[in-house]
Design a protein around this motif. Sequence first.
Motif, short mmCIF file in Angstrom:
data_model
loop_
_atom_site.label_atom_id
_atom_site.label_comp_id
_atom_site.label_asym_id
_atom_site.label_seq_id
_atom_site.Cartn_x
_atom_site.Cartn_y
_atom_site.Cartn_z
N GLY A 43 95.50 84.94 55.61
CA GLY A 43 94.19 85.44 55.21
C GLY A 43 94.26 86.62 54.28
N SER A 44 95.11 87.59 54.60
CA SER A 44 95.15 88.81 53.79
C SER A 44 95.80 88.56 52.43
CB SER A 44 95.86 89.95 54.52
OG SER A 44 97.20 89.61 54.79
N LEU A 45 96.72 87.61 52.35
CA LEU A 45 97.33 87.31 51.06
C LEU A 45 96.50 86.33 50.24
CD1 LEU A 45 101.06 86.93 52.11
CD2 LEU A 45 100.08 88.76 50.72
N PHE A 46 96.08 85.21 50.87
CA PHE A 46 95.52 84.11 50.09
C PHE A 46 94.15 83.63 50.53
CE2 PHE A 46 100.21 83.71 50.01
CZ PHE A 46 100.39 84.11 48.71
N GLY A 47 93.54 84.27 51.51
CA GLY A 47 92.20 83.89 51.95
C GLY A 47 92.15 82.59 52.73
N ARG A 55 90.43 91.77 52.86
CA ARG A 55 90.15 91.35 51.50
C ARG A 55 91.41 90.67 50.98
NH1 ARG A 55 91.95 93.81 47.32
NH2 ARG A 55 92.42 95.66 48.55
N ALA A 56 91.30 89.39 50.65
CA ALA A 56 92.47 88.63 50.21
C ALA A 56 93.00 89.18 48.88
CB ALA A 56 92.12 87.16 50.06
N LEU A 57 94.31 89.33 48.78
CA LEU A 57 94.93 89.87 47.57
C LEU A 57 94.97 88.85 46.44
CD1 LEU A 57 97.97 91.75 49.14
CD2 LEU A 57 95.85 92.75 48.26
#
Length: 124
Positions: A43-47, A55-57
């Motif tokens: 989630g945090s890297l790619f949603g 917030r996805a990076l």
Amino acid sequence: MGTDIHGFIECRWDRWLDEDDRIWFGAIDLSHLYNGRSYVAFGSLFGVRDTASFRALADHRGLPHDVSKEVLADFEPWSDELHGESWISWAELAAADWDEVANEVDECVHEYRRSPDGTWEMHG
């Protein structure tokens, strides 16, 4: 049903090369470095499968236009079954705020244990 993450670390040699000669090479398959599922990481890297509302990076960027032959060959047989294709650069990972607070409370169950120094650590 679970969600797995598949990917590669790619690299390219930039020094002394013209732009047309700068191609990406698949350096290592992430399966050699990553064993398991982390929906917080997804989630945090790619949603994808976001359980912590970070917030996805690099949310759903698709494959890079200049993706390596190795990555493309690995991707093509699965392309109808995959979703959430994306990529992120080393500079973006290095600049990320890894102490960012989630937008909402994580609904997953977590187990905490006391560490030898008496502080609480998340165990699972």
